[in-house]
Scaffold this motif. Structure first.
Motif, PDB file in Angstrom:
ATOM      1  N   VAL A   1       6.666  -5.365 -27.165  1.00 38.97           N
ATOM      2  CA  VAL A   1       6.440  -6.473 -28.094  1.00 38.97           C
ATOM      3  C   VAL A   1       7.087  -6.135 -29.432  1.00 38.97           C
ATOM      4  O   VAL A   1       6.902  -5.030 -29.963  1.00 38.97           O
ATOM      5  N   ILE A   2       7.863  -7.057 -29.973  1.00 37.81           N
ATOM      6  CA  ILE A   2       8.352  -6.908 -31.347  1.00 37.81           C
ATOM      7  C   ILE A   2       8.114  -8.220 -32.099  1.00 37.81           C
ATOM      8  O   ILE A   2       8.340  -9.286 -31.537  1.00 37.81           O
ATOM      9  N   PRO A   3       7.640  -8.146 -33.348  1.00 38.24           N
ATOM     10  CA  PRO A   3       7.068  -6.949 -33.963  1.00 38.24           C
ATOM     11  C   PRO A   3       5.743  -6.575 -33.292  1.00 38.24           C
ATOM     12  O   PRO A   3       5.015  -7.440 -32.823  1.00 38.24           O
ATOM     13  N   GLY A   4       5.455  -5.276 -33.242  1.00 40.36           N
ATOM     14  CA  GLY A   4       4.357  -4.796 -32.407  1.00 40.36           C
ATOM     15  C   GLY A   4       3.113  -4.336 -33.119  1.00 40.36           C
ATOM     16  O   GLY A   4       2.244  -3.719 -32.499  1.00 40.36           O
ATOM     17  N   GLU A   5       2.973  -4.643 -34.419  1.00 41.92           N
ATOM     18  CA  GLU A   5       1.833  -4.105 -35.161  1.00 41.92           C
ATOM     19  C   GLU A   5       0.487  -4.582 -34.628  1.00 41.92           C
ATOM     20  O   GLU A   5      -0.525  -3.887 -34.772  1.00 41.92           O
ATOM     21  N   TYR A   6       0.443  -5.753 -34.002  1.00 35.03           N
ATOM     22  CA  TYR A   6      -0.818  -6.259 -33.447  1.00 35.03           C
ATOM     23  C   TYR A   6      -0.925  -6.000 -31.943  1.00 35.03           C
ATOM     24  O   TYR A   6      -1.890  -6.425 -31.307  1.00 35.03           O
ATOM     25  N   PHE A   7       0.065  -5.294 -31.385  1.00 34.11           N
ATOM     26  CA  PHE A   7       0.127  -5.085 -29.944  1.00 34.11           C
ATOM     27  C   PHE A   7       0.322  -3.606 -29.616  1.00 34.11           C
ATOM     28  O   PHE A   7       1.302  -3.212 -28.997  1.00 34.11           O
ATOM     29  N   ASN A   8      -0.617  -2.799 -30.074  1.00 30.41           N
ATOM     30  CA  ASN A   8      -0.613  -1.374 -29.752  1.00 30.41           C
ATOM     31  C   ASN A   8       0.690  -0.697 -30.169  1.00 30.41           C
ATOM     32  O   ASN A   8       1.207   0.177 -29.468  1.00 30.41           O
ATOM     33  N   GLY A   9       1.236  -1.120 -31.283  1.00 27.83           N
ATOM     34  CA  GLY A   9       2.439  -0.488 -31.791  1.00 27.83           C
ATOM     35  C   GLY A   9       3.719  -0.937 -31.128  1.00 27.83           C
ATOM     36  O   GLY A   9       4.785  -0.398 -31.406  1.00 27.83           O
ATOM     37  N   GLY A  10       3.629  -1.917 -30.218  1.00 29.87           N
ATOM     38  CA  GLY A  10       4.836  -2.468 -29.618  1.00 29.87           C
ATOM     39  C   GLY A  10       5.136  -2.025 -28.211  1.00 29.87           C
ATOM     40  O   GLY A  10       6.154  -2.439 -27.642  1.00 29.87           O
ATOM     41  N   GLY A  11       4.285  -1.210 -27.595  1.00 31.85           N
ATOM     42  CA  GLY A  11       4.546  -0.806 -26.223  1.00 31.85           C
ATOM     43  C   GLY A  11       3.365  -0.111 -25.578  1.00 31.85           C
ATOM     44  O   GLY A  11       2.592   0.582 -26.251  1.00 31.85           O
ATOM     45  N   PHE A  12       3.220  -0.288 -24.276  1.00 33.63           N
ATOM     46  CA  PHE A  12       2.109   0.292 -23.528  1.00 33.63           C
ATOM     47  C   PHE A  12       2.411   0.169 -22.051  1.00 33.63           C
ATOM     48  O   PHE A  12       3.338  -0.540 -21.642  1.00 33.63           O
ATOM     49  N   ALA A  13       1.632   0.853 -21.227  1.00 36.61           N
ATOM     50  CA  ALA A  13       1.806   0.806 -19.774  1.00 36.61           C
ATOM     51  C   ALA A  13       0.736  -0.078 -19.155  1.00 36.61           C
ATOM     52  O   ALA A  13      -0.407  -0.131 -19.630  1.00 36.61           O
ATOM     53  N   LEU A  14       1.105  -0.797 -18.103  1.00 35.26           N
ATOM     54  CA  LEU A  14       0.152  -1.562 -17.309  1.00 35.26           C
ATOM     55  C   LEU A  14       0.387  -1.251 -15.837  1.00 35.26           C
ATOM     56  O   LEU A  14       1.465  -1.521 -15.311  1.00 35.26           O
ATOM     57  N   LYS A  15      -0.615  -0.704 -15.192  1.00 34.92           N
ATOM     58  CA  LYS A  15      -0.541  -0.487 -13.756  1.00 34.92           C
ATOM     59  C   LYS A  15      -0.730  -1.821 -13.034  1.00 34.92           C
ATOM     60  O   LYS A  15      -1.177  -2.803 -13.646  1.00 34.92           O
ATOM     61  N   PRO A  16      -0.414  -1.903 -11.748  1.00 33.71           N
ATOM     62  CA  PRO A  16      -0.609  -3.161 -11.020  1.00 33.71           C
ATOM     63  C   PRO A  16      -2.043  -3.677 -11.146  1.00 33.71           C
ATOM     64  O   PRO A  16      -2.995  -2.942 -10.946  1.00 33.71           O
ATOM     65  N   GLY A  17      -2.180  -4.946 -11.536  1.00 32.66           N
ATOM     66  CA  GLY A  17      -3.490  -5.575 -11.665  1.00 32.66           C
ATOM     67  C   GLY A  17      -4.171  -5.393 -13.000  1.00 32.66           C
ATOM     68  O   GLY A  17      -5.221  -5.972 -13.246  1.00 32.66           O
ATOM     69  N   GLN A  18      -3.605  -4.594 -13.904  1.00 31.95           N
ATOM     70  CA  GLN A  18      -4.250  -4.329 -15.183  1.00 31.95           C
ATOM     71  C   GLN A  18      -3.838  -5.342 -16.248  1.00 31.95           C
ATOM     72  O   GLN A  18      -2.773  -5.956 -16.166  1.00 31.95           O
ATOM     73  N   SER A  19      -4.718  -5.479 -17.260  1.00 30.21           N
ATOM     74  CA  SER A  19      -4.469  -6.372 -18.393  1.00 30.21           C
ATOM     75  C   SER A  19      -4.859  -5.689 -19.685  1.00 30.21           C
ATOM     76  O   SER A  19      -5.701  -4.791 -19.695  1.00 30.21           O
TER      77      SER A  19
END
Length: 286
Positions: A44-62
């Protein structure tokens, strides 16, 4: 396996406790969900409201986030990433440098969700920079047109060979014709830099046929950009636009299916990560 009403109530209370009982009326709740069969790394850019702009999601996760009115940005998925314990490493598609936390635009080709939050929100899913994952943007609990934007089809399966990006013996992404051929006609620039001269091409028509509610070229506005007022958003990867989605709004779990908003999630599995440490898996009977 069913979920008893008391467990649902417990979930709602836990959810309320973690994200806070009060959400500003000028904020938008984003649920970003991975329905793919593989782990993806949303950016996500800009990512200040989204965990700094990056994260991992495994299958089925939110993951659930809140962004204020005035935020305008992009959301996309990265695939085939290999980050070390410090969050550094490459991605096969959608890379934004070698960092888990994105601070710049992703490398094409990548499917993009673009949103501008205002009194009237504007949002779309764009394939102008190519395609790497099916994705949809579903507004919930809003007013106005509020159509679902996105691309259900997996263009990796039908990508013309001259646009295909290969990895491990398979097509992992589909480039845009502009990216491949770099001509004014395909890139909508020069003499083609306006809506009257920049027209659909053979390649953009293939994208549009597969994904009719996504941008297929730069001036593909009439059927590709949508508006909604006061809505929450579910950004889903590898999901049908008709697949039920849910948001938590004003102490209520609000979900949709092909018939519209519903007070429950229907019968399907949903995993939501709240914050970075709490997770719960639900199976709810409508």
């Amino acid at each position: 396996m069913t979920l008893h009403k008391n467990l649902l109530s417990t979930f709602l209370l836990l959810h309320l406790f973690i994200i806070g009982a009060k959400v500003s009326e000028s904020a938008r709740i984003f649920t970003i969900v991975n329905h793919c069969r593989e782990t993806i790394w949303p950016a996500v850019i800009p990512g200040e409201y989204f965990n700094g702009g990056g994260f991992a999601l495994k299958p089925g996760q939110s993951l659930v986030f809140t962004a204020p009115i005035g935020w305008s940005g992009r959301i996309w998925g990265r695939t085939g990433c290999n980050f070390d314990k410090n969050g550094n490493g490459p991605c096969q598609t959608g890379s934004c440098g070698n960092s888990l936390k994105c601070s710049g635009a992703g490398k094409p080709p990548a499917s993009l969700a673009e949103l501008t939050l205002a009194a009237l929100d504007f949002y779309d899913v764009s394939l102008v920079d190519g395609f790497n994952l099916p994705m949809s943007v579903t507004p919930l609990n809003g007013k106005g047109n509020c159509s679902i934007a996105g691309c259900d089809s997996d263009l990796r399966n039908s990508c013309p060979s001259e646009l295909a990006v290969k990895g491990n013996g398979r097509t992992v992404a589909c480039r845009s014709a502009c990216d491949v051929f770099n001509t004014d006609e395909y890139c909508c620039r020069g003499n083609y830099g306006n809506p009257s001269t920049c027209q659909p091409t053979y390649y953009s028509k293939k994208f549009k046929q597969a994904c009719p509610t996504s941008y297929s070229y730069a001036y593909d506005d009439p059927t590709s950009i949508f508006t909604c007022k006061g809505t929450d958003y579910v950004v889903a990867f590898c999901s049908s636009r008709k697949q039920p989605v849910c948001t938590y709004h004003n102490r209520n779990l609000i979900c949709s299916d092909s018939t519209g908003l519903r007070p429950s999630m229907g019968k399907y599995w949903w995993t939501m990560i709240l914050g970075s440490t709490f997770a719960i898996t639900l199976s709810i009977i409508s």
